[in-house]
Design a protein around this motif. Structure first.
Motif, PDB file in Angstrom:
ATOM      1  N   THR A 245      -3.193  12.785  -3.206  1.00  0.00           N
ATOM      2  CA  THR A 245      -3.211  11.807  -1.663  1.00  0.00           C
ATOM      3  C   THR A 245      -3.539  11.132  -1.726  1.00  0.00           C
ATOM      4  O   THR A 245      -4.030  10.146  -2.955  1.00  0.00           O
ATOM      5  CB  THR A 245      -2.752  12.197  -0.401  1.00  0.00           C
ATOM      6  OG1 THR A 245      -4.394  12.718  -0.266  1.00  0.00           O
ATOM      7  CG2 THR A 245      -2.687  14.507  -1.109  1.00  0.00           C
ATOM      8  N   LYS A 246      -2.614   9.540  -1.249  1.00  0.00           N
ATOM      9  CA  LYS A 246      -3.109   8.054  -1.413  1.00  0.00           C
ATOM     10  C   LYS A 246      -3.019   8.186   0.433  1.00  0.00           C
ATOM     11  O   LYS A 246      -2.175   8.413   0.845  1.00  0.00           O
ATOM     12  CB  LYS A 246      -2.530   7.436  -2.095  1.00  0.00           C
ATOM     13  CG  LYS A 246      -2.598   7.245  -3.421  1.00  0.00           C
ATOM     14  CD  LYS A 246      -2.317   6.334  -4.176  1.00  0.00           C
ATOM     15  CE  LYS A 246      -2.232   6.511  -5.571  1.00  0.00           C
ATOM     16  NZ  LYS A 246      -2.037   5.591  -6.457  1.00  0.00           N
ATOM     17  N   LEU A 247      -4.035   7.162   0.816  1.00  0.00           N
ATOM     18  CA  LEU A 247      -3.106   6.421   2.586  1.00  0.00           C
ATOM     19  C   LEU A 247      -2.558   4.947   2.687  1.00  0.00           C
ATOM     20  O   LEU A 247      -2.453   4.089   1.271  1.00  0.00           O
ATOM     21  CB  LEU A 247      -4.893   6.446   2.704  1.00  0.00           C
ATOM     22  CG  LEU A 247      -5.729   7.289   3.367  1.00  0.00           C
ATOM     23  CD1 LEU A 247      -6.993   6.812   3.997  1.00  0.00           C
ATOM     24  CD2 LEU A 247      -4.644   8.800   4.141  1.00  0.00           C
ATOM     25  N   HIS A 248      -1.792   5.450   2.948  1.00  0.00           N
ATOM     26  CA  HIS A 248      -1.075   3.829   3.550  1.00  0.00           C
ATOM     27  C   HIS A 248      -1.821   3.593   5.092  1.00  0.00           C
ATOM     28  O   HIS A 248      -1.754   4.029   5.871  1.00  0.00           O
ATOM     29  CB  HIS A 248       0.262   4.268   3.724  1.00  0.00           C
ATOM     30  CG  HIS A 248       1.049   2.929   3.967  1.00  0.00           C
ATOM     31  ND1 HIS A 248       0.636   2.191   3.882  1.00  0.00           N
ATOM     32  CD2 HIS A 248       2.003   2.773   4.767  1.00  0.00           C
ATOM     33  CE1 HIS A 248       1.751   1.347   3.224  1.00  0.00           C
ATOM     34  NE2 HIS A 248       2.690   1.543   4.493  1.00  0.00           N
ATOM     35  N   TYR A 249      -2.138   2.313   5.132  1.00  0.00           N
ATOM     36  CA  TYR A 249      -2.001   1.502   6.234  1.00  0.00           C
ATOM     37  C   TYR A 249      -1.003   0.364   6.296  1.00  0.00           C
ATOM     38  O   TYR A 249      -0.644   0.011   5.936  1.00  0.00           O
ATOM     39  CB  TYR A 249      -3.713   0.701   6.500  1.00  0.00           C
ATOM     40  CG  TYR A 249      -5.133   1.389   6.060  1.00  0.00           C
ATOM     41  CD1 TYR A 249      -5.662   1.691   7.428  1.00  0.00           C
ATOM     42  CD2 TYR A 249      -5.429   2.140   4.542  1.00  0.00           C
ATOM     43  CE1 TYR A 249      -6.957   3.368   7.062  1.00  0.00           C
ATOM     44  CE2 TYR A 249      -6.518   2.588   4.858  1.00  0.00           C
ATOM     45  CZ  TYR A 249      -7.256   2.702   5.988  1.00  0.00           C
ATOM     46  OH  TYR A 249      -8.483   3.364   5.304  1.00  0.00           O
ATOM     47  N   PHE A 250      -0.569   0.602   7.617  1.00  0.00           N
ATOM     48  CA  PHE A 250       0.640  -0.286   8.251  1.00  0.00           C
ATOM     49  C   PHE A 250      -0.034  -1.383   8.226  1.00  0.00           C
ATOM     50  O   PHE A 250       1.238  -2.288   8.604  1.00  0.00           O
ATOM     51  CB  PHE A 250       1.272   0.614   9.383  1.00  0.00           C
ATOM     52  CG  PHE A 250       1.731   1.736   9.342  1.00  0.00           C
ATOM     53  CD1 PHE A 250       3.011   1.744   8.559  1.00  0.00           C
ATOM     54  CD2 PHE A 250       0.801   2.745   9.242  1.00  0.00           C
ATOM     55  CE1 PHE A 250       3.671   3.085   8.143  1.00  0.00           C
ATOM     56  CE2 PHE A 250       1.805   4.401   9.411  1.00  0.00           C
ATOM     57  CZ  PHE A 250       3.197   4.603   8.310  1.00  0.00           C
ATOM     58  N   LYS A 251      -1.182  -2.064   9.174  1.00  0.00           N
ATOM     59  CA  LYS A 251      -2.106  -3.200   9.084  1.00  0.00           C
ATOM     60  C   LYS A 251      -1.028  -3.967  10.132  1.00  0.00           C
ATOM     61  O   LYS A 251       0.123  -3.492  11.242  1.00  0.00           O
ATOM     62  CB  LYS A 251      -1.623  -4.516   7.786  1.00  0.00           C
ATOM     63  CG  LYS A 251      -2.809  -3.292   7.527  1.00  0.00           C
ATOM     64  CD  LYS A 251      -3.402  -4.313   6.109  1.00  0.00           C
ATOM     65  CE  LYS A 251      -4.235  -3.284   5.827  1.00  0.00           C
ATOM     66  NZ  LYS A 251      -5.176  -4.295   4.574  1.00  0.00           N
ATOM     67  N   ASN A 252      -1.107  -4.574  10.508  1.00  0.00           N
ATOM     68  CA  ASN A 252       0.364  -6.248  11.062  1.00  0.00           C
ATOM     69  C   ASN A 252       0.607  -5.643  12.394  1.00  0.00           C
ATOM     70  O   ASN A 252       1.672  -6.058  13.028  1.00  0.00           O
ATOM     71  CB  ASN A 252       1.578  -6.025  10.439  1.00  0.00           C
ATOM     72  CG  ASN A 252       1.327  -6.657   8.582  1.00  0.00           C
ATOM     73  OD1 ASN A 252       1.346  -7.596   8.782  1.00  0.00           O
ATOM     74  ND2 ASN A 252       2.128  -5.619   7.905  1.00  0.00           N
ATOM     75  N   GLU A 253      -0.263  -5.329  13.039  1.00  0.00           N
ATOM     76  CA  GLU A 253      -0.411  -4.820  14.494  1.00  0.00           C
ATOM     77  C   GLU A 253       0.113  -3.592  14.762  1.00  0.00           C
ATOM     78  O   GLU A 253       1.269  -3.311  15.953  1.00  0.00           O
ATOM     79  CB  GLU A 253       0.008  -6.054  15.429  1.00  0.00           C
ATOM     80  CG  GLU A 253      -1.816  -6.762  15.535  1.00  0.00           C
ATOM     81  CD  GLU A 253      -1.786  -8.270  15.999  1.00  0.00           C
ATOM     82  OE1 GLU A 253      -1.418  -7.769  17.069  1.00  0.00           O
ATOM     83  OE2 GLU A 253      -2.403  -8.611  15.813  1.00  0.00           O
TER      84      GLU A 253
END
Length: 343
Positions: A245-253
């Motif tokens: 697996t990998k991680l995804h960060y949504f960010k942008n508040e």
């Protein structure tokens, strides 16, 4: 409502007895509590609570005992016990449980010097409790099942029918309920209801964050909503549950970039109020916050000048939404999730 709280309290008592029977922690209370000791009700991870409690006890000579439970049931336990509670300190994994206890009028104000030890964005506007650690919402995904380009741009996009059957979450857990509380605070009730409806019909519900991550790792789900530290812990070991697996960060508040606060508070009814305030001061101090890094729990430090584990992306880089944890409405979230058939 009282019947519901009583039932939760009974369940907590049973769980505490079971933990006491199988636990090996030197500070864990078994049987009757010792009224001469500082009593901590903790919904935090046991290894972290033990490390804090043992270090504090060694440095101050103040004897500590810990009773364990989970966020929602332990918060309900404290509300049920009211001013008769034997607890001196309450530690949570997520802030909604602490807010529940606060709204019941059971918390004493935190000493200003303790509040000053924590970065201001990790302190609720009320100052009746204080952040002691933080964890970030992330999307864990399996690149063999979904490409990075196909990932949703927002947590809210998971409601799109094109993601039906492709994601999962531990909907019944306090962690996910805290994430939903951020969705509610930022997006409002109508959008939250629609999102929960999509979760019910489109997503797979798992027992906890670890089960969610394992399912993604095994390719049973393409994606899963979890907190960051489960992935980083596994990555630091044998990667048995996260290697694919990998991680995804949504960010942008985005609501999916929500950073949840673990909280610490002192009960108004504490029989050891001065010692309870000392404990909270220690946890938020440089020495107390360093334990988050040295014990490899992979949660973020929130104290001024404290460093988090070097493996973690800096908190400031996550672009989390600006949400006052005091405004998170745990009871409303439980109501909405119950109406959606998730609880």
């Amino acid at each position: 409502m009282r019947h519901r709280i009583t039932a939760l309290a009974a369940a907590l008592a049973a769980a505490t007895t079971a933990l006491a029977a199988c636990g090996s922690g030197s500070l864990e209370a078994s049987g009757d509590l010792d009224s001469s000791k500082l009593t901590i009700y903790s919904a935090q991870h046991k290894n972290l609570t033990e490390a804090w409690g043992q270090k504090f006890q060694d440095e101050t000579g103040i004897k500590v005992q810990v009773r364990y439970g989970n966020d929602s049931s332990m918060g309900a336990q404290l509300v049920e016990e009211g001013t008769s509670s034997p607890a001196d300190v309450f530690l949570t994994e997520n802030s909604p449980a602490m807010t529940t206890v606060q709204r019941a009028g059971l918390l004493a104000p935190v000493d200003p010097a303790t509040v000053a030890q924590v970065e201001p964005q990790y302190v609720p506007s009320s100052n009746d409790w204080v952040g002691i650690a933080a964890r970030s919402t992330v999307l864990v995904y399996n690149p063999s099942k979904i490409s990075e380009a196909e990932l949703p741009a927002s947590l809210m996009d998971l409601a799109d029918p094109k993601y039906a059957g492709k994601w999962g979450a531990a909907a019944g857990g306090a962690d996910f309920q805290a994430i939903v509380s951020a969705v509610l605070a930022q997006e409002g009730e109508q959008k939250t209801e629609a999102w929960l409806k999509a979760l019910k019909s489109n997503a797979k519900v798992y027992q906890n964050n670890i089960a969610t991550m394992k399912a993604v790792n095994a390719g049973q789900s393409a994606m899963g909503v979890i907190y960051h530290y489960y992935w980083y812990r596994d990555q630091s070991l044998d990667k048995a549950s996260s290697g694919n697996t990998k991680l995804h960060y949504f960010k942008n508040e985005d609501p999916g970039a929500f950073v949840s606060l673990s909280g610490g508070g002192v009960l108004k009814s504490s029989k050891h109020a001065a010692d309870a305030q000392k404990f909270l001061a220690f946890v938020t101090s440089k020495a107390g916050q360093d334990i988050l890094r040295t014990t490899k729990v992979k949660e973020y430090a929130v104290g001024k000048g404290a460093e988090s584990d070097a493996a973690l992306p800096p908190l400031a880089s996550l672009e989390a939404p600006k949400i006052d944890p005091f405004t998170l409405n745990g009871p409303k979230v439980i109501q909405l999730m119950t109406q959606a058939g998730l609880l």
